[in-house]
Design a protein around this motif. Sequence first.
Motif: not given
Length: 477
Positions: A302, A298, A366-367, A305-306, A370
């Motif tokens: 995150s 996680m 990555s999403l 993704a950022t 999540i």
Amino acid sequence: MEKRLLDAAMEGDIKSLHGLLQEDPLILHRSMVSCVSETPLHVSSMLGHVNFVQELLSLNPELASELDSHGCSALHLAAAKGHVEIVKELVKVDPGTCTVRNEDGKTPLHLAAIKGKVEVARVLVRACPESARAVTERDETALHLCVGNNRLVGLKSLIEEIWKNDDQLLNWKDCDGNTVLHLAVAKKQIEIIKFLLTSRGLDINATNKNGFTALDTLRQSPRDLRDMEIECILKDAGVLSAKDLHIITPDWHPSPTKVPRITKSMVSNVSTERSISGKPLMVHKHTDWLGRKRSALMVVASLIATVAFQSAITPPGGVWQADEHFDKAGNPLKYPLKAGTAVMAYSQKTEYGQFMIFNTLAFLASLSIILLLVSGLPIRRRRWMWLQMVIMWIAITAQVLTYFISLRYMSPESAKGMLHDVTQISVLTWLCLMLVVFIGNVVRMNLWILRKYGYIKEKEQEQEPPPAEVNDDDEDI
């Protein structure tokens, strides 16, 4: 008269006070029995009129013990505002007010700790050492309140003063059994944690009502980028988990004539041998491997993704700041420039396409991680965790390729020869590392499958009789 007295207190006007006393010598006594919630001493103490406070106390010392409608004495108000000289005058007249609690259950020292009034806290503890032992309705000391409000300087000052009279107050536990170290770890206050771990007399492995040490509290709290640093600090100081301390509180005691009831939850958590029919029952030590992997995935997902999102909206070279339809000679452009579109898309179309493909791949991968982790689907088995790890490898690899494409685009022509060689070596090294990781996990998966279907037996199972089967419905064995 009462209004004029309060006005004089607000202004700190001693001359007006004397004039009122000449008109009515009992005016200060009347203010104590009137329906007004605040006495002149409350008002002048809150506003910091030292001379006026001294005059009031010399005329009527009983004012120091009066409480307002919220249960606060003048000392409460002066302590909260940080008026050191007024606090000294008040505790000189009536030291007992240091331990008086208002309607919120807080003493003047508690308010000073919350507000970070360091000098006031020192004066209060020196004047009345018992005030340091006063607790709130949640059994919190002034030290807990300093940590809860991130008052590092106040905490240092209080510990320095308290140590002279009570070296055990540092280990005081609130209503949940948390010490100040538990609280600092839960709030991720790195500087306070470092300071507490160097304080004399601190029980670094104290446990709360849940049986958690400070290290367990960190692992149970929401994940944060500071967790790794805090865990290293705690471990370097010798902080252990409750598991490492061998703190076991059994819920039942086996009888020599009756076989105990064993459920699936017991089998998954017990790591010691239980005696059944004179033979040891071997139960494998439970590890929270899946939980740790989920948390790590996680955090990393995150972060990727950022980064990918930021790269998409600010590509290498930036974006055009204004619309342009003609070149410098006044001729119309074949491809007009539009404000907000990527510069790289016009100058290097192929590289821009590669950049967006790999960046989008990293972003969506990555999403996906999540989404799977927060979906609530029953994906807690190892096979699903391996699938998520493969998706994470894809996201990381795509992010690496995005980085090198950006680097090549932003480098000048004179540096591209050397950059080409460095890129080749780096990509080759990365692919070799990914291959090693892939092979290692394939081997682990195959061993797990072989053990699951009985092709490989563990040493414990070969030496000891197999444990009794546990029914899904927690039936008795």
